[in-house]
Design an enzyme around this catalytic site. Sequence first.
Site, PDB file in Angstrom:
ATOM      1  N   CYS A   1       2.765  -7.206   1.283  1.00 23.03           N
ATOM      2  CA  CYS A   1       1.714  -6.570   2.067  1.00 23.03           C
ATOM      3  C   CYS A   1       0.892  -7.680   2.711  1.00 23.03           C
ATOM      4  CB  CYS A   1       0.832  -5.741   1.124  1.00 23.03           C
ATOM      5  SG  CYS A   1      -0.612  -5.032   1.929  1.00 23.03           S
ATOM      6  N   ASN A   2       0.830  -7.674   4.036  1.00 24.27           N
ATOM      7  CA  ASN A   2       0.070  -8.709   4.735  1.00 24.27           C
ATOM      8  C   ASN A   2      -1.420  -8.591   4.460  1.00 24.27           C
ATOM      9  OD1 ASN A   2       1.946 -10.065   7.091  1.00 24.27           O
ATOM     10  ND2 ASN A   2       2.629  -8.025   6.541  1.00 24.27           N
ATOM     11  N   THR A   3      -1.891  -7.353   4.337  1.00 18.54           N
ATOM     12  CA  THR A   3      -3.326  -7.133   4.130  1.00 18.54           C
ATOM     13  C   THR A   3      -3.752  -7.737   2.791  1.00 18.54           C
ATOM     14  OG1 THR A   3      -3.033  -5.086   5.377  1.00 18.54           O
ATOM     15  CG2 THR A   3      -5.116  -5.365   4.231  1.00 18.54           C
TER      16      THR A   3
ATOM     17  N   CYS B   1       2.564  -6.718   9.507  1.00 22.63           N
ATOM     18  CA  CYS B   1       2.334  -5.638   8.545  1.00 22.63           C
ATOM     19  C   CYS B   1       3.724  -5.174   8.142  1.00 22.63           C
ATOM     20  CB  CYS B   1       1.557  -4.504   9.191  1.00 22.63           C
ATOM     21  SG  CYS B   1       1.492  -3.001   8.181  1.00 22.63           S
ATOM     22  N   THR B   2       3.962  -5.057   6.850  1.00 19.05           N
ATOM     23  CA  THR B   2       5.330  -4.774   6.397  1.00 19.05           C
ATOM     24  C   THR B   2       5.820  -3.373   6.791  1.00 19.05           C
ATOM     25  OG1 THR B   2       4.394  -4.247   4.233  1.00 19.05           O
ATOM     26  CG2 THR B   2       5.371  -6.435   4.506  1.00 19.05           C
ATOM     27  N   HIS B   3       4.899  -2.512   7.216  1.00 15.35           N
ATOM     28  CA  HIS B   3       5.347  -1.196   7.704  1.00 15.35           C
ATOM     29  C   HIS B   3       5.997  -1.297   9.090  1.00 15.35           C
ATOM     30  CE1 HIS B   3       2.626   0.423   4.599  1.00 15.35           C
ATOM     31  NE2 HIS B   3       3.123   1.631   4.826  1.00 15.35           N
TER      32      HIS B   3
ATOM     33  N   GLU C   1       4.221   6.089   7.211  1.00 13.67           N
ATOM     34  CA  GLU C   1       4.127   6.804   5.928  1.00 13.67           C
ATOM     35  C   GLU C   1       4.573   8.262   6.086  1.00 13.67           C
ATOM     36  OE1 GLU C   1       3.270   5.889   2.676  1.00 13.67           O
ATOM     37  OE2 GLU C   1       3.334   3.812   3.363  1.00 13.67           O
TER      38      GLU C   1
ATOM     39  N   TYR D   1      -4.399   0.679   3.803  1.00 13.16           N
ATOM     40  CA  TYR D   1      -5.298  -0.398   3.391  1.00 13.16           C
ATOM     41  C   TYR D   1      -6.130  -0.910   4.589  1.00 13.16           C
ATOM     42  CZ  TYR D   1      -3.359  -1.514  -1.315  1.00 13.16           C
ATOM     43  OH  TYR D   1      -3.006  -1.512  -2.639  1.00 13.16           O
TER      44      TYR D   1
ATOM     45  N   SER E   1       0.831  -1.211   0.000  1.00 17.46           N
ATOM     46  CA  SER E   1       0.000   0.000   0.000  1.00 17.46           C
ATOM     47  C   SER E   1       0.864   1.260   0.000  1.00 17.46           C
ATOM     48  CB  SER E   1      -0.889   0.010   1.241  1.00 17.46           C
ATOM     49  OG  SER E   1      -0.080   0.044   2.402  1.00 17.46           O
TER      50      SER E   1
END
Length: 268
Positions: A76-78, A187-189, A155, A45, A14
């Site tokens: 992206c896990n989502t 979550c990759t963030h 972000e 997301y 995302s």
Amino acid sequence: MVNNLTAPVGVFDSGVGGLTVVLEMLRQMPNESLLYYGDTAHVPYGPREPQELKGFAFSITEHLVKQGCKMIIVACNTSTSLAYEELCASFRIPIIGVIEPAVDKALETTKNMKVGVIATSATINSGVYQNLLKQKHPDIEVFTASCPSFVPLVEAGKTEGEEAESAAEQYLRPLVEKGIDTLILGCTHYPFLLPVITKTIGPFITSVDPARETVSRAKKALEDIGGLRPEGEPLHRFCSSGDAVKFRETAAVFLGRDIGRTERVCLD
Ligand code: DGL
């Protein structure tokens, strides 16, 4: 069978979260070119509906395939939790998701069988982590928390400071109190918030970042089909659906290098 070894590996997320996977790719697959798509026009997301998220995953994958990618990493896990199986069934190139690698690593790591999972609301609500952990090890106890303010913080490049610390405390303290010994950063963030996360969970809970395991699976999958590029200068391209200049600036901080001109590509 891959015809063009120099074709890029497509990676999407995302936003800047998938760069945690890119960092691993640079380490483990240094000869591979990559084409990154950050869907920053739609980030975050996490609060969105499954149907819409599936639609994003399909149009991005279609775009990356049309650009000639030889493999797709859903960084992206989502998107992985909502669309991975359908993507695999619909496209003819190898597609790698981030969830199973994280689950396997967590099961290998935990000693007391109490695993925490932090992720977006969409990922937690999908139940994919909980189900897969239990399917692979029925005795496992899983404790989850969604962390809605983490992605906007990352972000915005705000990975340190009071705001991030108090969010981490609020989301993670209840998991720590459950006695988990392993925490999946689902979550990759989130790995970009690791110093702040570690401050709350302390030194005795092991965090699992899916990126490393995911990339080693991607590498193996390419090797198995004779698609790994053995040598040569890679070419990396980055694009985002939102503000490309802002993406380039944030990515430079997280990757520790300038990514060069970033294209704006809208798929709506
Ligand atoms: N980084 C993504 C994930 O791994 C998506 C985060 C978001 O946009 O909410 O789930």
